[in-house]
Design an enzyme around this catalytic site. Structure first.
Site, PDB file in Angstrom:
ATOM      1  N   SER A  44      32.234  68.669  10.351  1.00 17.62           N
ATOM      2  CA  SER A  44      31.732  67.484   9.952  1.00 17.62           C
ATOM      3  C   SER A  44      31.561  66.470  11.212  1.00 17.62           C
ATOM      4  O   SER A  44      30.994  65.432  11.180  1.00 17.62           O
ATOM      5  CB  SER A  44      32.144  66.915   8.825  1.00 17.62           C
ATOM      6  OG  SER A  44      33.781  66.546   9.235  1.00 17.62           O
ATOM      7  N   GLN A  93      39.197  73.437  15.839  1.00 20.19           N
ATOM      8  CA  GLN A  93      40.054  72.750  14.806  1.00 20.19           C
ATOM      9  C   GLN A  93      40.838  73.379  13.843  1.00 20.19           C
ATOM     10  O   GLN A  93      41.721  72.843  13.040  1.00 20.19           O
ATOM     11  CB  GLN A  93      39.158  71.417  14.255  1.00 20.19           C
ATOM     12  CG  GLN A  93      38.435  70.578  15.416  1.00 20.19           C
ATOM     13  CD  GLN A  93      37.560  69.508  14.533  1.00 20.19           C
ATOM     14  OE1 GLN A  93      38.058  68.830  14.108  1.00 20.19           O
ATOM     15  NE2 GLN A  93      36.442  69.860  14.719  1.00 20.19           N
ATOM     16  N   CYS A 100      65.729  73.424   9.270  1.00 22.92           N
ATOM     17  CA  CYS A 100      65.818  73.787  10.626  1.00 22.92           C
ATOM     18  C   CYS A 100      67.268  74.434  11.067  1.00 22.92           C
ATOM     19  O   CYS A 100      68.315  74.101  10.676  1.00 22.92           O
ATOM     20  CB  CYS A 100      65.949  72.675  11.383  1.00 22.92           C
ATOM     21  SG  CYS A 100      65.906  72.845  13.349  1.00 22.92           S
ATOM     22  N   HIS A 107      44.355  71.656  16.411  1.00 26.02           N
ATOM     23  CA  HIS A 107      45.306  70.846  15.249  1.00 26.02           C
ATOM     24  C   HIS A 107      46.429  71.636  14.917  1.00 26.02           C
ATOM     25  O   HIS A 107      47.063  71.470  13.711  1.00 26.02           O
ATOM     26  CB  HIS A 107      44.266  70.685  14.091  1.00 26.02           C
ATOM     27  CG  HIS A 107      43.455  69.572  14.294  1.00 26.02           C
ATOM     28  ND1 HIS A 107      42.051  69.319  13.833  1.00 26.02           N
ATOM     29  CD2 HIS A 107      43.287  68.552  15.293  1.00 26.02           C
ATOM     30  CE1 HIS A 107      41.561  68.202  14.382  1.00 26.02           C
ATOM     31  NE2 HIS A 107      42.065  67.974  15.249  1.00 26.02           N
ATOM     32  N   CYS A 155      60.725  71.632  13.680  1.00 26.68           N
ATOM     33  CA  CYS A 155      61.502  70.821  13.062  1.00 26.68           C
ATOM     34  C   CYS A 155      61.123  69.446  12.812  1.00 26.68           C
ATOM     35  O   CYS A 155      60.535  68.912  13.630  1.00 26.68           O
ATOM     36  CB  CYS A 155      62.783  70.683  13.939  1.00 26.68           C
ATOM     37  SG  CYS A 155      63.934  69.358  13.536  1.00 26.68           S
TER      38      CYS A 155
HETATM   39  C1  BJW Z   1      29.590  75.186   7.454  1.00 25.77           C
HETATM   40  C2  BJW Z   1      29.669  76.339   6.530  1.00 25.77           C
HETATM   41  C3  BJW Z   1      29.264  77.308   6.865  1.00 25.77           C
HETATM   42  C4  BJW Z   1      30.363  74.456   5.454  1.00 25.77           C
HETATM   43  N1  BJW Z   1      28.762  77.405   8.197  1.00 25.77           N
HETATM   44  N2  BJW Z   1      29.164  75.163   8.663  1.00 25.77           N
HETATM   45  C5  BJW Z   1      38.483  57.319  16.728  1.00 25.77           C
HETATM   46  C6  BJW Z   1      37.335  56.807  15.780  1.00 25.77           C
HETATM   47  C7  BJW Z   1      37.713  56.793  14.491  1.00 25.77           C
HETATM   48  C8  BJW Z   1      39.001  57.344  14.096  1.00 25.77           C
HETATM   49  C9  BJW Z   1      39.943  57.684  14.905  1.00 25.77           C
HETATM   50  C10 BJW Z   1      39.610  57.534  16.098  1.00 25.77           C
HETATM   51  N3  BJW Z   1      40.995  58.234  17.006  1.00 25.77           N
HETATM   52  C11 BJW Z   1      41.646  58.553  15.994  1.00 25.77           C
HETATM   53  C12 BJW Z   1      41.397  58.243  14.785  1.00 25.77           C
HETATM   54  C13 BJW Z   1      42.206  58.537  13.430  1.00 25.77           C
HETATM   55  C14 BJW Z   1      41.844  60.070  13.094  1.00 25.77           C
HETATM   56  C15 BJW Z   1      40.422  60.016  12.344  1.00 25.77           C
HETATM   57  O1  BJW Z   1      39.468  60.486  13.281  1.00 25.77           O
HETATM   58  N4  BJW Z   1      40.026  59.927  11.413  1.00 25.77           N
HETATM   59  C16 BJW Z   1      38.869  59.869  10.686  1.00 25.77           C
HETATM   60  C17 BJW Z   1      38.849  60.443   9.693  1.00 25.77           C
HETATM   61  C18 BJW Z   1      37.879  58.664  10.802  1.00 25.77           C
HETATM   62  N5  BJW Z   1      42.291  60.875  14.063  1.00 25.77           N
HETATM   63  C19 BJW Z   1      43.726  61.196  14.047  1.00 25.77           C
HETATM   64  O2  BJW Z   1      44.588  60.734  13.355  1.00 25.77           O
HETATM   65  C20 BJW Z   1      44.010  62.306  15.161  1.00 25.77           C
HETATM   66  N6  BJW Z   1      45.034  61.626  16.042  1.00 25.77           N
HETATM   67  C21 BJW Z   1      44.949  60.887  17.182  1.00 25.77           C
HETATM   68  O3  BJW Z   1      43.689  60.424  17.309  1.00 25.77           O
HETATM   69  O4  BJW Z   1      45.879  60.470  17.719  1.00 25.77           O
HETATM   70  C22 BJW Z   1      45.893  59.145  18.646  1.00 25.77           C
HETATM   71  C23 BJW Z   1      46.008  57.989  17.588  1.00 25.77           C
HETATM   72  C24 BJW Z   1      47.355  57.949  17.075  1.00 25.77           C
HETATM   73  C25 BJW Z   1      47.543  57.107  16.294  1.00 25.77           C
HETATM   74  C26 BJW Z   1      46.727  55.887  15.863  1.00 25.77           C
HETATM   75  C27 BJW Z   1      45.349  56.108  16.734  1.00 25.77           C
HETATM   76  C28 BJW Z   1      45.109  57.121  17.461  1.00 25.77           C
HETATM   77  C29 BJW Z   1      44.698  63.454  14.546  1.00 25.77           C
HETATM   78  C30 BJW Z   1      43.500  63.995  13.306  1.00 25.77           C
HETATM   79  C31 BJW Z   1      44.341  65.338  12.826  1.00 25.77           C
HETATM   80  C32 BJW Z   1      43.449  65.910  11.784  1.00 25.77           C
HETATM   81  N7  BJW Z   1      44.074  66.865  11.141  1.00 25.77           N
HETATM   82  C33 BJW Z   1      43.688  67.616  10.106  1.00 25.77           C
HETATM   83  C34 BJW Z   1      44.596  68.518   9.469  1.00 25.77           C
HETATM   84  C35 BJW Z   1      45.088  69.670  10.211  1.00 25.77           C
HETATM   85  C36 BJW Z   1      46.188  70.629   9.693  1.00 25.77           C
HETATM   86  C37 BJW Z   1      45.900  71.239   8.390  1.00 25.77           C
HETATM   87  O5  BJW Z   1      44.631  72.034   8.324  1.00 25.77           O
HETATM   88  O6  BJW Z   1      46.327  71.080   7.318  1.00 25.77           O
HETATM   89  O7  BJW Z   1      42.644  68.532  10.821  1.00 25.77           O
HETATM   90  S1  BJW Z   1      42.572  66.837   8.971  1.00 25.77           S
HETATM   91  C38 BJW Z   1      41.238  68.042   8.790  1.00 25.77           C
HETATM   92  O8  BJW Z   1      39.986  67.370   9.251  1.00 25.77           O
HETATM   93  C39 BJW Z   1      41.858  69.252   9.787  1.00 25.77           C
HETATM   94  C40 BJW Z   1      40.373  69.497  10.363  1.00 25.77           C
HETATM   95  O9  BJW Z   1      40.629  70.213  11.574  1.00 25.77           O
HETATM   96  C41 BJW Z   1      39.850  68.234  10.753  1.00 25.77           C
HETATM   97  C42 BJW Z   1      38.304  68.392  10.813  1.00 25.77           C
HETATM   98  O10 BJW Z   1      37.823  68.966   9.781  1.00 25.77           O
HETATM   99  P1  BJW Z   1      36.364  69.908   9.900  1.00 25.77           P
HETATM  100  O11 BJW Z   1      36.788  70.944  10.561  1.00 25.77           O
HETATM  101  O12 BJW Z   1      35.351  68.918  10.571  1.00 25.77           O
HETATM  102  O13 BJW Z   1      36.106  70.229   8.430  1.00 25.77           O
HETATM  103  P2  BJW Z   1      35.281  69.254   7.345  1.00 25.77           P
HETATM  104  O14 BJW Z   1      35.642  69.700   6.092  1.00 25.77           O
HETATM  105  O15 BJW Z   1      35.159  67.803   7.587  1.00 25.77           O
HETATM  106  O16 BJW Z   1      33.618  69.934   7.503  1.00 25.77           O
HETATM  107  C43 BJW Z   1      33.322  71.090   7.319  1.00 25.77           C
HETATM  108  C44 BJW Z   1      32.175  71.440   7.714  1.00 25.77           C
HETATM  109  O17 BJW Z   1      31.453  72.606   7.697  1.00 25.77           O
HETATM  110  C45 BJW Z   1      30.984  70.425   7.042  1.00 25.77           C
HETATM  111  O18 BJW Z   1      30.064  69.586   7.922  1.00 25.77           O
HETATM  112  C46 BJW Z   1      30.004  71.290   6.324  1.00 25.77           C
HETATM  113  O19 BJW Z   1      28.668  71.074   6.277  1.00 25.77           O
HETATM  114  C47 BJW Z   1      30.159  72.715   7.313  1.00 25.77           C
HETATM  115  N8  BJW Z   1      30.031  74.277   6.637  1.00 25.77           N
HETATM  116  N9  BJW Z   1      30.120  75.699   5.312  1.00 25.77           N
HETATM  117  C48 BJW Z   1      28.864  76.489   9.027  1.00 25.77           C
HETATM  118  N10 BJW Z   1      29.140  78.551   6.042  1.00 25.77           N
HETATM  119 ZN    ZN Z   2      66.110  70.684  14.175  1.00 26.57          ZN
END
Ligand code: BJW
Ligand code: ZN
Length: 248
Positions: free
Chosen positions: A190, A101, A148, A119, A127
């Protein structure tokens, strides 16, 4: 039997590993995660306030400031032992597929050859008007908002924001990686953001052996047979070394 011995026994009958990673993988490289105590711009705004198309439409400068700041941070960061261990597993095992991710490119900088990026990537911009122009950049950028070259609309980071759909190709690749694997390792996420968080659940449904590595428990932890409550760079190099030794 040690954990690695158990994993080796599983691989003997069901070969193949898929490794799914999140922000925690890069935490020990100094790249902050999304949902833990944050500093800098992260402390001021949550990802939900910045990683959305609405935030960009409302204040592109603020969103670009955040992404430029992150590019600077990542350009100073180095891959950590967990990134390196994953790259070694990919190179050394017959079927080891990587899905992340993360948008930071640190796995590739550690030497990983094929990484499915769910992601997007911090070092690409596209664009915002959707004319199809995509640009790879290798410097954080400057204060002016990038435009763009094809249609003069604003450029935006080529990443997936909340409410946006993931690339169908990337999702298909991630699904195929899980299907081909006997063991699925989930590290540093997470498991809150969908559809990425559905992948380990899908793996469990398919009868795969899921190993979670995370110092903090997540919604997945109580469902997996192997939960390792350690950091990525504590756990992964040791596991990789033993798996690679056994496979030679
Ligand atoms: C360690 C450590 C160490 C610390 N060693 N571990 C179904 C159910 C519920 C909600 C939804 C669903 N379907 C869609 C949704 C909505 C939404 C969503 O999921 N929301 C939730 C918050 C509830 N999803 C979306 O909108 C997605 N699109 C989609 O589903 O499209 C279809 C659709 C469209 C319209 C309507 C409905 C459906 C898109 C999601 C895009 C996420 N984008 C981001 C930003 C990316 C760009 C950027 O980086 O700027 O992605 S948000 C952010 O979260 C980023 C990450 O990739 C993502 C996940 O985070 P991650 O990697 O898990 O990090 P953390 O910080 O959360 O956790 C870190 C972990 O590491 C912790 O657990 C620590 O303990 C651990 N850790 N140190 C090992 N040393
Ligand atoms: Zn363009």
């Amino acid at each position: 039997m040690s954990l690695t011995q158990e994993l080796l026994a599983i691989l003997a009958t069901r070969p193949g590993i898929a490794i799914l990673t999140g922000a925690g993988l890069s935490a020990e490289s100094g790249v902050p995660t999304f949902r833990e105590a944050q500093s800098g711009l992260w402390a001021k705004f949550s990802p939900q306030e910045l990683a959305t198309p609405e935030a960009f439409a409302d204040n592109p400068q603020r969103v670009w400031d955040w992404y430029r700041w992150r590019r600077e941070l990542v350009s100073r960061a180095e891959p950590n032992p967990a990134h390196l261990a994953i790259a070694e597993l990919e190179a050394g095992l017959p079927c080891c597929q990587l899905v992340t991710q993360n948008v930071d490119g640190l796995l590739q900088r550690a030497g990983a050859r094929q990484v499915t990026e769910l992601h997007g990537n911090l070092w690409r911009q596209k664009c915002a008007a959707g004319c199809g122009a995509v640009q790879t950049v290798n410097v954080p950028g400057h204060d002016a908002l990038p435009r763009c070259q094809r249609c003069n609309a604003l450029m935006r980071p080529d990443v997936v924001w909340f409410g946006e759909t993931l690339s169908q190709a990337a999702l298909a690749d991630a699904g195929a990686a899980i299907k081909a694997a006997g063991i699925v390792i989930v590290c540093g996420t997470s498991n809150l953001v969908y559809p990425a968080a559905a992948l380990p659940l899908e793996a469990l449904r398919m009868g795969k052996t899921v190993v979670e590595i995370n110092p903090a428990r997540t919604p997945l932890s109580s469902n997996v047979p192997f939960y390792i409550g350690e950091t990525a760079s504590n756990a992964l190099p040791a596991i990789a070394q033993e798996l690679l030794q056994a496979s030679t």
